[in-house]
Design a protein around this motif. Structure first.
Motif, PDB file in Angstrom:
ATOM      1  N   LYS A  79       0.852  -1.187   0.000  1.00 47.80           N
ATOM      2  CA  LYS A  79       0.000   0.000   0.000  1.00 47.80           C
ATOM      3  C   LYS A  79       0.887   1.236   0.000  1.00 47.80           C
ATOM      4  CE  LYS A  79      -3.748   2.199   2.506  1.00 47.80           C
ATOM      5  NZ  LYS A  79      -4.598   2.181   3.677  1.00 47.80           N
ATOM      6  N   PRO A  80       0.678   2.144  -0.959  1.00 49.75           N
ATOM      7  CA  PRO A  80       1.514   3.347  -0.984  1.00 49.75           C
ATOM      8  C   PRO A  80       1.196   4.250   0.196  1.00 49.75           C
ATOM      9  CG  PRO A  80      -0.174   3.489  -2.672  1.00 49.75           C
ATOM     10  CD  PRO A  80      -0.271   2.115  -2.062  1.00 49.75           C
ATOM     11  N   LYS A  81       2.198   4.984   0.630  1.00 48.77           N
ATOM     12  CA  LYS A  81       1.994   5.927   1.724  1.00 48.77           C
ATOM     13  C   LYS A  81       1.109   7.053   1.223  1.00 48.77           C
ATOM     14  CE  LYS A  81       6.344   4.942   3.955  1.00 48.77           C
ATOM     15  NZ  LYS A  81       7.652   5.451   4.336  1.00 48.77           N
ATOM     16  N   ASP A  82       0.170   7.465   2.046  1.00 44.53           N
ATOM     17  CA  ASP A  82      -0.755   8.532   1.661  1.00 44.53           C
ATOM     18  C   ASP A  82      -0.089   9.872   1.926  1.00 44.53           C
ATOM     19  OD1 ASP A  82      -2.967   9.880   0.833  1.00 44.53           O
ATOM     20  OD2 ASP A  82      -4.179   9.452   2.608  1.00 44.53           O
ATOM     21  N   SER A  83       0.193  10.604   0.868  1.00 44.59           N
ATOM     22  CA  SER A  83       0.905  11.878   1.025  1.00 44.59           C
ATOM     23  C   SER A  83       0.025  12.922   1.689  1.00 44.59           C
ATOM     24  CB  SER A  83       1.365  12.367  -0.338  1.00 44.59           C
ATOM     25  OG  SER A  83       0.261  12.563  -1.188  1.00 44.59           O
TER      26      SER A  83
END
Length: 89
Positions: A79-83
């Motif tokens: 899961k990509p980090k939520d900017s």
């Protein structure tokens, strides 16, 4: 009074870290395929068992290829980090 609605910025499917992991997986798989590739024999009429059935071609190369596929699966599933959350915190 006219109020502007805040448009939701769509999050990208993959983040920078995902693409980095994908690149690492491709490099590992490429090394495995390169090691598995056969070299040109000096004498094409002779069959060299030690060259064909070496540890590098039979064991190390498939291990690297499978490891590369596992890294690719990890990169896709991570899961990509939520900017936006990082900016609001």
């Amino acid at each position: 009074m006219i109020t502007k609605k805040k448009q939701a910025i769509p999050n990208p499917l993959f983040g920078k870290e995902n693409f980095t992991w994908m690149l690492v997986g491709l490099v590992v798989m490429s090394i495995g395929f390169f090691l598995m590739a056969g070299g040109k024999s000096a004498d094409p009429t002779k069959f060299n068992d030690n060259e064909i059935y070496s540890f590098t071609r039979i064991t190390l190369s498939p291990f690297l290829i499978i490891t590369g596929f596992v890294i690719e699966i990890f990169a896709i599933m991570k899961k990509p980090k939520d900017s936006m959350d990082a900016k609001n915190s």
